[in-house]
Design a protein around this motif. Structure first.
Motif, short mmCIF file in Angstrom:
data_model
loop_
_atom_site.label_atom_id
_atom_site.label_comp_id
_atom_site.label_asym_id
_atom_site.label_seq_id
_atom_site.Cartn_x
_atom_site.Cartn_y
_atom_site.Cartn_z
N ALA A 34 0.88 -1.16 0.00
CA ALA A 34 0.00 0.00 0.00
C ALA A 34 0.91 1.21 0.00
CB ALA A 34 -0.87 0.00 1.25
N ASN A 93 1.32 5.69 -0.88
CA ASN A 93 0.67 6.98 -1.08
C ASN A 93 1.00 7.47 -2.48
OD1 ASN A 93 -0.14 9.63 -1.17
ND2 ASN A 93 0.48 10.08 0.95
N PRO A 94 -0.03 7.59 -3.35
CA PRO A 94 0.24 7.94 -4.75
C PRO A 94 1.00 9.26 -4.87
CG PRO A 94 -2.06 7.36 -4.42
CD PRO A 94 -1.45 7.44 -3.08
N PRO A 142 3.87 3.67 -9.62
CA PRO A 142 3.60 2.73 -8.54
C PRO A 142 4.78 1.79 -8.31
CG PRO A 142 1.79 2.80 -10.10
CD PRO A 142 2.89 3.59 -10.70
N ALA A 187 -7.90 -0.77 -0.39
CA ALA A 187 -8.87 -0.27 -1.36
C ALA A 187 -10.06 0.36 -0.65
CB ALA A 187 -9.33 -1.42 -2.26
N ALA A 224 -9.02 3.68 0.53
CA ALA A 224 -8.95 4.62 -0.58
C ALA A 224 -10.34 5.13 -0.93
CB ALA A 224 -8.30 3.96 -1.79
N ALA A 282 -3.01 3.64 -2.26
CA ALA A 282 -3.30 2.81 -3.43
C ALA A 282 -2.61 1.47 -3.26
CB ALA A 282 -2.83 3.51 -4.71
N ALA A 332 -13.31 -0.81 -9.52
CA ALA A 332 -12.39 -0.75 -8.38
C ALA A 332 -12.02 -2.14 -7.89
CB ALA A 332 -13.02 0.06 -7.25
N LYS A 390 -9.40 -3.76 -9.87
CA LYS A 390 -8.07 -3.23 -9.61
C LYS A 390 -7.50 -3.72 -8.29
CE LYS A 390 -6.68 1.03 -10.42
NZ LYS A 390 -6.81 2.51 -10.37
N ALA A 391 -8.36 -3.79 -7.29
CA ALA A 391 -7.88 -4.15 -5.96
C ALA A 391 -7.56 -5.64 -5.86
CB ALA A 391 -8.91 -3.76 -4.91
#
Ligand SMILES: Nc1ncnc2c1ncn2[C@@H]1O[C@H](COP(=O)(O)OP(=O)(O)OP(=O)(O)O)[C@@H](O)[C@H]1O
Ligand SMILES: Nc1ncnc2c1ncn2[C@@H]1O[C@H](COP(=O)(O)OP(=O)(O)OP(=O)(O)O)[C@@H](O)[C@H]1O
Ligand SMILES: [Mg+2]
Ligand SMILES: [Mg+2]
Lengths: 285, 316, 353, 262, 353
Positions: free
Chosen positions: B110, B112-113, B119, B207, B210, B217, B278, B281-282
């Motif tokens: 995990a 922080n964007p 990523p 997720a 988020a 992320a 979502a 993606k997760a």
């Protein structure tokens, strides 16, 4: 007199039965369990062994945890006394309205769930938390203070939780001291400070001892606060026992640790009671 | 009839009510009595009641499930009573069919964007970022901690039988680690206030955080995230076994799996499920094959030693 | 070595005035007794002087120094509490040593001085006891020793001997008097025992309801009471009512007494005070006086008390020596009572307290 | 104590300590109004929806009620048992005083998780599992030490002659206790009652193992959701509890009257 | 309506014997005083009778009934505590009502009886106060009212009047005596005031060190003391030492007194007790007797005390009436002292307490 003996048994009977049947009996089961061996996957064995105790008492890692736990208990107790006394005195001296308010404010923190409260502390204490931001903003510090995930955090949290216990026991203890006795010391040319330490404190010692024992015992067996504010680097007996019991499912070892902790705590309580009895031997029982 | 189910609480419990309980109750007419707790508590309860459990179904991590199975406290599952058993991913049943996985999860990254324009794609990102002082690690008390230790070992040439490289690598960065977390709250608030930029964590929780607006992320490292099997078991002593089978079977159906994946970002184990948005993606279903699932018996046998060693070498 | 002066000292609780503008001086080395009925404010005055109670008004001076605002521990007074107020958690020795330690007395010196103080109150043997292991009188003596040991400049005693038997009491009185005069301690002494007040004091301050009634030497108070309250309080008086006459008083029709102390105009209702010990009693016919008969005879040791019913009048008590010729009159004997004119105190009815 | 007004220094210190004690509660209360789905302070946007959520969720409300009843019942029972026991212990009416006292205190010391598991095992062995009273008695076990301790320390402060006076005036042991000792004991008992109430109200480790499937308590619910991140509904539930108990205390204040015996 | 009997009542603490096999009877309706030095065990005896202290040995009988094992609340005794022991959380009214309520007295009846009891102790106006708002004497009176109000069969008083002024004290004494004889209450009365003991009691029990020294009527105790301790304790005695002679005693070479109370063989060292009030004093030459000169004169109100230095002998105190002819002798006056032979108490040295 036999009569008072009977009355005594009648009075203490129900509580004793409850403790015997509800606590001591299950504890005996646990005591037996602490003498079993354990291995992952096989579970609790059927052999008798002392290894669980030997592992604890023969290992500096555990001894350090034990010592740290006791030190933590002492520090928290001391701080609770230091903070509790002024507060108790204030409550006794202030007018009725503020007195009630103050007492309610002492009780309030107790009502907030301990997990939720620890969250509140995290918000306040973390490096970018309210306190650090405020101090940084005021220019008092240049880098955030480490208030959490260390001893400081645990102490701040535990003192806050157990201070009400201390205060609520100190207030009646102080209240019971005859005013004339303190006055007598004053007329014998003792400053208020000295009267406080030579007369007030000894005469309040039943309450002080009770409060201290309570706070001490509670803080050495506290689980949630050390977990959440101390983090894993700050291990104490309670977290160790919890992990052993619940995460490793190693009940024999966890039980052994629990008995070690209990034994130490009871020994300390016993000693404290002895000291108290000595200090208050003049005060009619 | 009543069906006593031991399930997790909080947002999980609410999702389970929607996806698992409601459909089951409508279909069967049984009433579900949900008791909230966590895996370790359920394990302790099942053990303490010694083969006469109150529970009909228990949600539990597979390591605990394996332990309980080994102690003979669980019923062996009769696959023929589970209509969806054929649709499941490989390895969904374990410990001689004493548990069935209904969800996969993982320990992944995990981040922080804002701190990672690209990523992170490797476990090494954690070690690289240590010097910034913005890394949090899971403590070994939880599953994620054990998993991160395994990941660190594998990254440095070790494996589950040889964790030395993992210990060495983590010990090296230990002094710079911001915090060792044990609770989801701790990590959420650290991300929220920007105190950390990266941490090994669970994709489903990340997720969900988020979604709630926390700057976080999910990334799956290329070496493979460490897989978690979350299982259901039927303890010995269950009084409504038929109901229990029906409940488990329902939870394994494709619609329910999809529902749960979308609500809880639970990795689906029914191969017929497809996800979008979502959830995809997760917990992308295709990721399942790339996960590394450590052997639960090896974990059970050794984790106590690892924990001791961790406490002595890492978090001393 | 300081004198003590009170200037309009006042204490009020809510609306009740407990001490009402009391002013008097105790000269250096003097002993003044505060005498007055229960609840008249004696303890309250002592507590204000000791600094334990804040006056509502007025001043307290030690010598020239105004100490009204000084905290208790800086006043250097000794106070023997009516309730003893011993430190329950300390032994008798430690109780007495407490004040001495504050003055820096240590070691052998401390032991000697505590020992001395305990000997003065005859308690040397009980030094290691705790207060709760002592009898009432023993506790009172510890309280006495504790406040005297540090030799304060001003000593305040609140009924310090009330729990002691006659013999010990007398010994203690002598001890206090000796200490007080040797060390020239300025002392204020509350007692309810007039005998004690009279024999110990340089001056007596007689109070009632928070007001001073008379401040004078013992003789003055006894022989020249300032008003009806004082004459009615000092000695063992008979309080009778009557009507003032020219040069005397009439207790009942025909029962007249001469008085040269009448403070009332003839014809008014008055309160007559006759001290029991002033009344001479003789078998009827042997002397002139008021006739009556003995209704009750009470043996009191050194004295005998007779209750005499005056013919056609009230009952009167008379006290005679038990060695004297009139000690053995049986109940029923006809007697006559006489009293000198200067011992018949007469005050207007409303003036009596 | 000598009656006296607090100095300004004492006032400042006391108020600072009171603030410190209540700081986390203030945070929690603030967080319960937060518009986000995780706990944060200061709240980003205000909302009452978490309160709506809690008040509308029957399981939440049931859990709160169960907690309150349990805490109330345990407190009452331990007051009765504890006061009786401490009276006997204080007056040395029973042999083995120190042993009994240690036994009473032991549940306070013994790690709660271990007690919880041990009790579950024990109750299963006896076949009492699922009996609602089991949980109540278990709570009495962990709340009893508080009452005994604080009652005993209050008893020490009472002049023994006062109770003797009541005996001589014809009061039997119990009457003398009720009319004389009990009123003087009240501050200690109130403290003990508060301790035992909040201890019961906050307990997870023992409760969770002894709940019957249909029961839940607020702390257990909170604890069970911690794994997944505490959302403001939990802060809202806590706020409700604090506010509710505060109101109850203020109302009870007339009846219990803190200021009168403190 | 019960008599009280003690049979070999004994109390020991560890090794110390505080009350040593005390036996006596108080007949129904009688009032007996316990008199003795501080710490002699008076309070201890009362507490055992009330059932508050378990005797180490012996029996306590109320009438025929052995109550030694009966709990305090079933004994129906009243006890006025030396330390008052008022209920601090109750008003004066409630304190007094406590015992009455236990007897089921209610409503108007209760109000009346509490009111009566408070009036008897002159405290009607303070019914709503709490004990801490009262003066020492007021508290003592509440304690008195509280124990008398339920009209117990047996009343025990532990120095019930020690904090009261003379006037109130006398009123209370009369009140107690009146109540006690009207209601035929069997009473045991501890006091350190001999005067009080003598005038109130049917019998006096004189104790020392836990032992009874004499149990007799006041007159008997005063005029025929059983031993050296009693003669030395009762009255205000001078204690001198001397040598027994045939028919008397020699205080110092040449200073001889005749005595018909010598209990010692001639030639032995003896303790001589001369009561101050038995000594007659006259200016030198006016009468025969021991020659001396006045060293100190102390005014005591009704009496004057002289300290007289006997020529070549010890100092002796003498007390005379302040109305008498010898009341105003100045210090230095040569005087002679005389005393009747039957008032010279002589006991062997070791027999004196
Ligand atoms: N708990 C105790 N332990 C040892 N000695 C005690 C204890 N209680 C009292 N005493 C002693 O017993 C003796 C008798 O005490 P008691 O109170 O009966 O005396 P008293 O005659 O009432 O004296 P006073 O007139 O001073 O009140 C005293 O010497 C006292 O010191
Ligand atoms: N806190 C208070 N509130 C109201 N009145 C009080 C308070 N304290 C004392 N009093 C009253 O003040 C008066 C004087 O009390 P104080 O103690 O000075 O009397 P005292 O002269 O020492 O009497 P005693 O000889 O009985 O000891 C009494 O009538 C008492 O009831
Ligand atoms: Mg007074
Ligand atoms: Mg006594």
């Amino acid at each position: 007199m036999t009569q008072s003996r009977n009355a005594g048994l009648g009075l203490i009977g129900p509580a004793t039965v409850l403790i015997l049947a509800g606590f001591l009996a299950p504890t005996v089961i646990m005591a037996m369990l602490s003498l079993r061996d354990y291995s992952g996957m096989q579970g609790i064995g059927t052999d008798w062994t002392l290894s669980n105790y030997i592992n604890v008492l023969g290992d500096w890692f555990y001894l350090e945890i034990i010592l740290r736990t006791l030190a933590l208990g002492l520090i928290v107790t001391l701080l609770c006394l230091i903070l509790g006394f002024p507060l108790a005195l204030y409550i006794l001296r202030v007018g009725p309205l503020m007195q009630t308010t103050a007492i309610l404010l002492v009780i309030f923190p107790l009502l907030c769930n301990i997990v939720v409260r620890s969250f509140g502390w995290m918000v306040l204490l973390s490096p970018r938390g309210v306190i650090n931001e405020a101090l940084l903003g005021a220019g008092l510090i240049s880098t955030p203070l480490d208030l959490m995930f260390n001893l400081t955090g645990v102490i701040i949290g535990l003192v806050q939780i157990y201070l009400p216990f201390m205060v609520l026991l100190l207030v009646p203890a102080l209240q019971n001291i005859p005013a004339d006795v303190e006055a007598a010391a004053l007329t014998l040319r003792s400053s208020r400070i000295r009267v406080f330490f030579t007369i007030t404190v000894p005469l309040a010692s039943p309450g002080i001892i009770t409060g201290s024992i309570l706070v001490f015992v509670l803080s050495i067996s506290a689980l949630v606060t050390p977990r959440m504010l101390g983090g894993p680097t700050y291990r104490v007996m309670a977290t160790q026992i919890y992990d052993e019991f619940m995460t490793n499912l190693n009940w024999p070892s966890g039980a052994a640790l629990a008995f070690v902790l209990t034994f130490i705590a009871l020994a300390l309580i016993w000693a404290a009671n002895r000291v108290a009895a000595h200090l208050t031997r003049g005060i009619p029982a | 009839k009543d069906l006593v189910v031991g399930m997790f609480g909080g947002s999980f419990g609410r999702a389970a009510q929607t996806c698992h309980v409601k459909p089951f109750e409508t279909a069967s007419g049984d009433a579900v009595v949900a008791q909230e707790g966590n895996s370790s508590q359920f394990a302790a309860m099942v053990r303490a009641t010694g083969g006469d459990s109150d529970f009909d179904v228990v949600y539990i991590d597979n390591s605990f499930a394996a332990q309980l199975a080994a102690e003979g406290l669980l019923q062996g599952l009769d696959k023929s009573k589970l209509s969806h058993s054929g649709e499941l991913v490989e390895g969904a049943f374990g410990a001689d069919d004493h548990f069935v996985q209904y969800q996969w999860g993982a320990t992944a990254l995990a981040y922080n964007p804002a701190d990672f324009p690209t990523p992170p794609d490797s476990w090494s990102a954690v070690f690289d970022a240590a010097s910034t002082g913005k890394v949090a690690l899971p403590d070994i008390a939880g599953t994620a901690g054990v998993h991160f230790l395994l990941a660190a070992a594998r990254l440095n040439g070790g494996d589950i039988d040889n964790l030395d490289p993992g210990f060495a690598a983590i010990a090296k960065i230990a002094p710079q680690v911001k915090a060792y977390y044990t609770q989801a709250d701790q990590i959420i608030s650290m991300f929220e206030r920007g105190e950390i930029s990266i941490a090994p964590w669970y994709p489903d929780r990340a997720a969900a955080a988020a979604d709630a607006g926390v700057p976080v992320a999910v990334a799956y490292p290329k070496e493979g995230a460490i897989g978690i099997k979350v299982t259901m078991v039927i303890p010995k002593g269950s009084e409504n076994t038929d109901g229990a089978y029906a409940y488990v079977d329902n939870a394994l159906s494709a619609e329910v799996q999809k529902c749960f994946a979308e609500n809880m970002y639970a990795g689906p184990v029914n191969t017929n499920v497809t996800l979008e948005g979502a959830a995809a993606k997760a917990v992308p279903p295709e990721m399942f094959g790339k996960l590394y699932f450590p052997d639960p018996t090896k974990i059970a046998a050794n984790v106590a030693d690892w924990r001791q060693r961790w406490q002595r070498e890492i978090t001393k | 070595m300081t004198s003590l002066s009170l200037r309009s000292l006042t204490k009020r609780y809510d609306t009740a005035t407990i001490v009402n503008a009391v002013s008097f001086d105790v000269e250096q080395g003097q002993l003044v007794s505060l005498l007055g009925p229960s609840g008249c404010g004696k303890t309250t005055i002592l507590r204000m002087i000791a600094g334990l109670l804040e006056p509502t008004g007025g001043q307290i001076l030690f010598g020239e120094e105004d100490v009204t605002k000084l905290p208790a521990n800086r006043r250097n007074v000794g106070l023997v509490f009516q309730s003893y107020a011993l430190f329950p958690h300390m032994t008798v020795f430690e109780n007495v040593a407490f004040g001495l330690r504050r003055q820096g007395v240590k070691g052998v010196d401390l032991k000697t001085r505590v020992g001395e103080a305990l000997e003065q109150v005859r308690l040397g043997a009980l030094a290691d006891r705790f207060p709760r292991q002592l009898s009432g009188g023993q506790q009172q003596r510890v309280a006495l020793a504790r406040s005297v040991a540090p030799r304060p400049a001003i000593l305040l005693f609140d009924e310090p001997l009330s729990n002691l038997d006659a013999q010990l009491r007398e010994e203690m009185q002598i001890e206090i008097k000796r200490l007080q005069s040797e060390l020239k301690l300025t002392s204020l002494f509350v007692t309810h025992d007039q005998h004690e007040a009279m024999s110990l004091s340089d001056r007596i301050c007689l109070m009632s309801g928070g007001n001073i009634q008379q401040f004078a030497t013992p003789e003055e108070v006894y022989f020249n009471p300032a008003n009806g309250f004082v004459s009615g309080f000092v000695g063992s008086p008979n309080q009778l009512s009557g009507v003032a006459t020219e040069g005397g008083v009439e207790l009942a029709p025909g029962l007249r007494l001469a008085s040269n102390r009448a403070q009332a105009r003839p014809g008014g209702r008055v309160r007559v005070t006759l001290r029991q010990e002033d009344l001479a009693l003789a078998p009827a016919g042997q002397a002139p006086g008021l006739a009556g008969r003995i209704a009750l005879r009470i043996f009191e040791g050194a004295s005998v008390q007779y209750i005499v019913a005056l013919s056609g009048g009230p009952e009167v008590m008379a006290r005679v020596s038990s060695r004297g010729p009139q000690a053995d009159l049986p109940v029923g004997t006809e007697v006559v009572l006489s009293i000198p004119a200067d011992r018949v105190f007469v005050a207007p009815e409303e003036g009596a307290a | 104590m000598i009656a006296r007004k607090p100095s300004w220094l004492l006032t400042i210190v006391a108020l600072a300590i009171l603030f410190y004690m209540n700081a986390p509660t203030i945070v929690v209360v603030l967080a319960s109004f937060s518009d986000t789905t995780y706990l944060t302070v200061p709240p980003q946007g205000w909302t009452l929806r978490w309160f709506e959520f809690v008040l509308g969720d029957s399981r939440y409300m049931r859990a709160i009620w169960t907690s309150l009843w349990l805490a109330g019942g345990a407190t009452l029972l331990s007051l009765v048992l504890g006061t009786a026991a401490s009276y006997a212990l204080h007056h040395r009416l029973v042999p083995f005083r120190d042993v009994i006292l240690s036994a009473v205190m032991a549940p306070l010391v013994f790690p709660a998780v271990v007690i919880g598991v041990a009790l579950l095992q024990y109750v299963s062995l006896l076949g009492l599992r699922g009996q609602p009273l089991v949980l109540l008695f278990a709570h009495v076990l962990i709340t009893l030490p508080y009452v005994v301790r604080s009652a005993m320390s209050s008893l020490t402060g009472i002049n023994p002659q006062i109770e003797e006076a009541a005996h001589v005036l014809g009061a039997s042991g119990f009457t003398a206790f009720r009319l004389v000792t009990l009123p003087l004991l009240k501050p200690g008992l109130v403290a003990g009652a508060i301790f035992s109430f909040v201890t019961s109200l906050d307990n997870v480790p023992v409760t969770i193992f002894l709940l019957t499937p249909r029961q839940s308590t607020l702390p257990v619910k909170i604890f069970a959701s911690v794994e997944h991140g505490v959302d403001p509904s939990i802060a809202a539930a806590s706020t409700l509890l604090v506010a509710g108990t505060a109101i109850a205390l203020i109302l009870a204040q007339k009846w219990v009257s803190f200021s009168r015996f403190f």
